[in-house]
Design a protein around this motif. Structure first.
Motif, PDB file in Angstrom:
ATOM      1  N   TYR A 322       0.812  -0.992  -0.090  1.00  0.00           N
ATOM      2  CA  TYR A 322       0.053   0.050   0.006  1.00  0.00           C
ATOM      3  C   TYR A 322       0.910   1.239   0.104  1.00  0.00           C
ATOM      4  O   TYR A 322       0.265   2.258  -0.778  1.00  0.00           O
ATOM      5  CB  TYR A 322      -0.908  -0.020   1.271  1.00  0.00           C
ATOM      6  N   LEU A 323       2.071   1.271   0.772  1.00  0.00           N
ATOM      7  CA  LEU A 323       2.725   2.344   0.824  1.00  0.00           C
ATOM      8  C   LEU A 323       3.535   2.909  -0.374  1.00  0.00           C
ATOM      9  O   LEU A 323       3.486   3.857  -0.779  1.00  0.00           O
ATOM     10  CB  LEU A 323       4.081   2.026   1.975  1.00  0.00           C
ATOM     11  N   LEU A 324       3.920   1.810  -1.258  1.00  0.00           N
ATOM     12  CA  LEU A 324       4.492   1.848  -2.482  1.00  0.00           C
ATOM     13  C   LEU A 324       3.327   2.432  -3.277  1.00  0.00           C
ATOM     14  O   LEU A 324       3.677   3.534  -4.078  1.00  0.00           O
ATOM     15  CB  LEU A 324       4.966   0.620  -3.008  1.00  0.00           C
ATOM     16  N   LEU A 325       2.201   1.910  -3.379  1.00  0.00           N
ATOM     17  CA  LEU A 325       1.093   2.413  -4.217  1.00  0.00           C
ATOM     18  C   LEU A 325       0.965   4.002  -3.903  1.00  0.00           C
ATOM     19  O   LEU A 325       0.675   4.847  -4.642  1.00  0.00           O
ATOM     20  CB  LEU A 325      -0.105   1.695  -3.897  1.00  0.00           C
ATOM     21  N   LEU A 326       0.960   4.354  -2.566  1.00  0.00           N
ATOM     22  CA  LEU A 326       0.501   5.491  -2.236  1.00  0.00           C
ATOM     23  C   LEU A 326       1.630   6.370  -2.502  1.00  0.00           C
ATOM     24  O   LEU A 326       1.545   7.771  -3.077  1.00  0.00           O
ATOM     25  CB  LEU A 326       0.457   5.861  -0.558  1.00  0.00           C
ATOM     26  N   ARG A 327       3.008   6.246  -2.479  1.00  0.00           N
ATOM     27  CA  ARG A 327       3.954   6.971  -2.930  1.00  0.00           C
ATOM     28  C   ARG A 327       4.040   7.211  -4.106  1.00  0.00           C
ATOM     29  O   ARG A 327       3.903   8.369  -4.838  1.00  0.00           O
ATOM     30  CB  ARG A 327       5.366   6.348  -2.592  1.00  0.00           C
ATOM     31  N   ARG A 328       3.857   6.430  -5.114  1.00  0.00           N
ATOM     32  CA  ARG A 328       3.779   6.429  -6.595  1.00  0.00           C
ATOM     33  C   ARG A 328       2.384   7.592  -6.918  1.00  0.00           C
ATOM     34  O   ARG A 328       2.523   8.197  -7.889  1.00  0.00           O
ATOM     35  CB  ARG A 328       3.426   4.947  -7.407  1.00  0.00           C
ATOM     36  N   GLN A 329       1.194   7.367  -6.196  1.00  0.00           N
ATOM     37  CA  GLN A 329       0.387   8.019  -6.127  1.00  0.00           C
ATOM     38  C   GLN A 329       0.539   9.664  -6.073  1.00  0.00           C
ATOM     39  O   GLN A 329       0.196  10.275  -6.661  1.00  0.00           O
ATOM     40  CB  GLN A 329      -0.993   7.658  -5.258  1.00  0.00           C
TER      41      GLN A 329
END
Lengths: 332, 286
Positions: A322-329
């Motif tokens: 999730y954190l990876l997704l969030l960072r990319r977002q």
């Protein structure tokens, strides 16, 4: 997390920040922070390390057994059918309930935001009389309390409430379903593996949807009104506005809400433990419940800790994703 | 709504339909949220004989017997007092220690500050089951099993991350000049926190205190594990272990659940805005 980008709170080169004063601050800082950090070390970080340590042991407190067995608890995990079944139950419970909560929460948030705040109204009706607006405010406030209710009720209480609603003979749910004609005879909701798991999911959806709706509503309110105005000027309809304006701006908060809810659903314990006790059979046994029973009913502290560690590992993996997704977002 | 359809059917009718639809949707949402709790309230007022037949949905002869039974026949009153002591003490401790820590994170130089904030965030996310075996052994080694103190220590610890996050964000909003003005006037940092930083941040402190109180009042897993008898049992544990010989006494149970929920419902009614602000503080602003 987002605060990481904040500049240092220390004053810039103002005349006030004399070295002597700064020195005092440097002495005070660790003193003031230490009581809280001490508690965290003692009862949060320490125990995590302790649980990992225990996972490498065979520890049966009542028999005074305490021996190092290396990785044997973990190799036992791999062939433990009950563990894999609990994994499956936990994943299914998490995915289905979080998906439903997000969908319903988004609908409720849009419902409470759009029509009541007046942004979808034409310019003329936006200038309604003061009385009309007053009434709308009051409705919004009441809805706010009503929506908060399921979230604020103790989890144990909500489990008892739903247990009574699901009662095979005197439950309200069966009464309604029979009356409306959806089912011919009463269903034993918590007595059947499939319906018991979905009963637990429905209870979780009832309890957590308000949380999702409240967070999304706050995010909706933070969207600048000019963007909607601009969309309307460009001739965008409601659906296009939602797709092009609302959703993209909502996405970061949706991801944060998803992270919170996934963590919570993944570690679910009280709700299901009180509602079904993990039964019938082990059909609603989540990882937390299996680990808890292993620890405090079978009193196997080593293996129970290994189960808890496995769960900790799984939850960390999901969070990292999730954190990876969030960072990319956030970078996009 | 006595309008001539030939004149007003267009926008007027549209508005009526839209308003009707909106009302229906809102009522559905309200019914979904309130219904289960209302049903519990109705159940708690029905005599036992009326609980085992359903066609009359509303009680024909409402009674307070179940509430009387809950307070005379069970230890729920005592358990609620335990809950109250634990929740109030944990709130005071978490806010006190949390303020000191949040103030440091917001205004003082501390190496590894972001690490500390990240650590707190991580701790608020990891599952309590991952610590419960060690905590149980630790509390037993301290000789604190089945005491209120054990619950207070654990609840304070696990409420701290939340309290520190909320408080840090509120302390950061207090202008730095105020702090330095107090320091130049000869206040120590602690004195400056109490007399300059805290007063304008009182709304934030209230938000954090509400969330910690609700957390402690509702917490179940630690309370179940660390207590053994009525001595330290809290209300949620009492609800989970509600006595029933063969069949759960549904009327008494309904009364008990409502009594235990009443304090938090009261808080929600009084402080709805603050609670919502606390829930959204971390995720929307941050």
């Amino acid at each position: 997390m987002a605060n990481a980008s904040r500049p240092s709170p220390f004053p810039p080169q103002s005349g006030l920040a004399r070295p002597r004063v700064k020195l005092t601050e440097q002495v005070w800082a660790p003193v003031l922070a230490s009581p809280a950090l001490l508690l965290i070390m003692l009862f949060a970080l320490g125990p995590i390390v302790g649980t990992f340590w225990l996972a490498f042991h065979r520890h049966l407190p009542i028999f005074q057994v305490y021996e190092f067995i290396g990785l044997r608890n973990f190799s036992r995990l791999l062939t433990d059918e009950r563990f894999w079944s609990a994994c499956g139950t936990t994943f299914y419970f998490t995915v289905v309930s979080v998906a439903l909560e997000l969908l319903l929460g988004l609908i409720i948030a849009l419902l409470l935001h759009g029509p009541l705040s007046g942004q979808h109204r034409s310019a003329s009706t936006m200038q309604t009389d003061a009385g009309g607006r007053m009434r709308e405010w009051r409705v919004k406030d009441w809805i706010g309390v009503v929506i908060l209710l399921p979230w604020i009720v103790p989890t144990v209480v909500s489990a008892r409430i739903w247990e009574w609603l699901y009662h095979p003979e005197y439950g309200l749910l069966n009464y309604f379903l029979v009356k409306v004609g959806l089912v011919q005879e009463p269903i034993n909701w918590l007595g059947d593996p499939i319906s018991a798991l979905h009963g637990a999911i429905l209870m979780d959806v009832w309890k957590a949807t308000p949380f999702v709706a409240i967070l999304l509503l706050a995010a909706l309110r933070a969207i600048p009104q000019d963007l909607y105005l601009a969309a309307r000027v460009d001739g965008a309809g409601p659906w296009a506005t939602f797709r092009q304006v609302t959703l993209p701006l909502l996405l970061p908060v949706i991801l944060i809400v998803l992270t919170f809810r996934t963590m919570d659903a993944f570690r679910v314990f009280d709700a299901v433990y009180v509602l079904t006790g993990g039964g019938p059979g082990n059909s609603t046994e989540t990882l937390s419940i299996y680990a808890y029973k292993t620890l405090f009913q079978m009193l196997q502290f080593g293996y129970g800790s290994a189960l808890a560690c496995a769960m900790f590992g799984l939850i960390s993996l999901v969070t990292a994703a999730y954190l990876l997704l969030l960072r990319r977002q956030l970078q996009a | 709504m006595r309008t001539d359809p030939a004149f007003r059917l267009g926008p007027g009718m549209q508005r009526v339909i839209r308003l009707g639809l909106l009302t229906a949707l809102l009522l559905t949402v309200a019914a979904f949220c309130l219904g289960p709790v209302l049903w519990q309230a109705i159940t708690s007022l029905k005599p036992n004989s009326a609980l085992v037949r359903l066609p009359p949905v509303f009680p024909e002869s409402p009674t307070l017997d179940h509430y009387r039974a809950v307070f005379t026949k069970s230890a729920l009153g005592h358990d609620m007092l335990n809950s109250l002591i634990v929740a109030m003490t944990s709130t005071a401790l978490a806010i006190g220690l949390g303020s000191l820590c949040a103030f440091t994170l917001a205004r003082l130089p501390l190496p590894g500050k972001h690490l500390v904030l990240g650590l707190f965030l991580g701790i608020s996310m990891f599952p309590p089951i991952a610590t419960i075996s060690s905590i149980y052994l630790l509390i037993r080694a301290f000789g604190l099993r089945d005491t209120l103190l054990a619950l207070i220590l654990i609840h304070t610890t696990y409420a701290l991350p939340l309290a520190v996050w909320v408080l840090t964000s509120f302390f950061r909003q207090v202008p730095l000049e105020l702090y330095w003005a107090a320091r130049v006037d000869g206040c120590s940092p602690l004195r400056a926190l109490i007399s300059v930083i805290l007063p304008p941040a009182v709304p934030g402190v209230a938000v954090a205190a509400l969330l910690v109180f609700i957390y402690s009042w509702n917490e179940f897993m630690f309370a179940l594990t660390l207590t053994a008898t009525e001595r330290a049992r809290t209300a949620p544990v009492a609800i989970a272990l509600f006595p029933g010989l063969h069949e759960v006494p549904w009327g008494d149970m309904a009364a008990a659940t409502l009594v235990v929920t009443a304090p938090v419902i009261l808080l929600a009614l009084l402080f709805q805005r603050q609670i919502v602000a606390g829930l959204t503080a971390g995720s929307v602003k941050g």
